[in-house]
Design a protein around this motif. Structure first.
Motif, PDB file in Angstrom:
ATOM      1  N   ASP A 122       0.853  -1.176   0.000  1.00  0.00           N
ATOM      2  CA  ASP A 122       0.000   0.000   0.000  1.00  0.00           C
ATOM      3  C   ASP A 122       0.895   1.234   0.000  1.00  0.00           C
ATOM      4  O   ASP A 122       2.067   1.134  -0.341  1.00  0.00           O
ATOM      5  N   GLU A 123       0.358   2.368   0.416  1.00  0.00           N
ATOM      6  CA  GLU A 123       1.136   3.602   0.368  1.00  0.00           C
ATOM      7  C   GLU A 123       2.341   3.578   1.310  1.00  0.00           C
ATOM      8  O   GLU A 123       3.330   4.264   1.079  1.00  0.00           O
ATOM      9  N   LYS A 124       2.277   2.798   2.387  1.00  0.00           N
ATOM     10  CA  LYS A 124       3.330   2.820   3.392  1.00  0.00           C
ATOM     11  C   LYS A 124       4.128   1.526   3.490  1.00  0.00           C
ATOM     12  O   LYS A 124       5.253   1.538   3.950  1.00  0.00           O
ATOM     13  N   LYS A 125       3.544   0.416   3.078  1.00  0.00           N
ATOM     14  CA  LYS A 125       4.198  -0.875   3.283  1.00  0.00           C
ATOM     15  C   LYS A 125       4.336  -1.656   1.985  1.00  0.00           C
ATOM     16  O   LYS A 125       3.553  -1.488   1.058  1.00  0.00           O
ATOM     17  N   LEU A 126       5.352  -2.515   1.988  1.00  0.00           N
ATOM     18  CA  LEU A 126       5.559  -3.458   0.894  1.00  0.00           C
ATOM     19  C   LEU A 126       5.199  -4.844   1.397  1.00  0.00           C
ATOM     20  O   LEU A 126       5.481  -5.180   2.553  1.00  0.00           O
ATOM     21  N   LYS A 127       4.595  -5.647   0.544  1.00  0.00           N
ATOM     22  CA  LYS A 127       4.294  -7.031   0.884  1.00  0.00           C
ATOM     23  C   LYS A 127       5.242  -7.903   0.070  1.00  0.00           C
ATOM     24  O   LYS A 127       5.316  -7.778  -1.154  1.00  0.00           O
ATOM     25  N   LEU A 128       5.980  -8.773   0.765  1.00  0.00           N
ATOM     26  CA  LEU A 128       7.014  -9.583   0.131  1.00  0.00           C
ATOM     27  C   LEU A 128       6.849 -11.060   0.463  1.00  0.00           C
ATOM     28  O   LEU A 128       6.236 -11.414   1.471  1.00  0.00           O
ATOM     29  N   HIS A 129       7.407 -11.899  -0.379  1.00  0.00           N
ATOM     30  CA  HIS A 129       7.494 -13.338  -0.119  1.00  0.00           C
ATOM     31  C   HIS A 129       8.970 -13.696  -0.120  1.00  0.00           C
ATOM     32  O   HIS A 129       9.716 -13.268  -1.002  1.00  0.00           O
ATOM     33  N   LEU A 130       9.386 -14.474   0.882  1.00  0.00           N
ATOM     34  CA  LEU A 130      10.781 -14.859   1.058  1.00  0.00           C
ATOM     35  C   LEU A 130      10.900 -16.375   1.109  1.00  0.00           C
ATOM     36  O   LEU A 130      10.154 -17.031   1.829  1.00  0.00           O
TER      37      LEU A 130
END
Length: 179
Positions: A122-130
């Protein structure tokens, strides 16, 4: 503990969970679902990101000084759970360019292999897969999805490790920012 900037509660919780498990000799494997299938596409405003991944060896022997090349994470290294270590050694750094929903693989001199995927945000966070393997480069050490503030640091511990004459715990500091 003092207030921390740019730390997600998830990264703190993960550190708190991984350190005791590693101390018992257990292999910590965090996953939203055991051996989860590749993540589904997530719509978001984050389409590209760049990550810096640092492999660090923390040892209980040393002079207690933070080396210049790790000064950017000093705030975290002098606080729990890393404050028990007396020296930190950078084992390698990688720059990883991410595009939405595409895994980018990288390998470290230690034998560990990592795949990072940008799932959105979103505007403030990144969503990642590790995905991170053990030193054998095959067996999974960590498979997980997480969200972190844009340009925040996320720590993943990998257990006991020896590099040259230094023995300690290896961990990765992952810092990602949208482009």
């Amino acid at each position: 503990m003092k207030p921390r900037r740019n730390k997600s509660l998830l990264s703190l919780a993960l550190s708190s969970l991984l350190v005791p498990a590693a101390a018992l000799g257990a292999v910590a494997s965090v996953s939203t679902a055991a051996h989860a299938a590749p993540a589904k596409k997530v719509s978001s405003k984050a389409e590209k990101a760049v990550c810096k991944v640092h492999a660090v060896l923390a040892s209980k022997e040393g002079d207690g000084k933070i080396p210049k090349n790790l000064e950017f994470m000093k705030e975290w290294l002098i606080d729990e759970p890393y404050d028990r270590y007396k020296s930190f050694h950078l084992l390698g750094s990688k720059k990883v360019d991410l595009k939405a929903n595409k895994a980018t693989a990288t390998a470290f001199k230690t034998g560990h292999k990592m795949k990072l995927s940008l799932l959105g945000g979103d505007e403030k966070k990144l969503k990642l897969h590790l995905d991170l393997t053990h030193r054998d480069g095959i067996e999974n050490l960590v498979t997980m999805q997480y969200s972190i503030e844009d340009n925040g640091l996320f720590f993943v511990e990998g257990g006991e490790h020896k590099s040259g004459e230094v023995t300690g715990r290896i961990f990765w500091a992952i810092q990602c920012a949208r482009r």
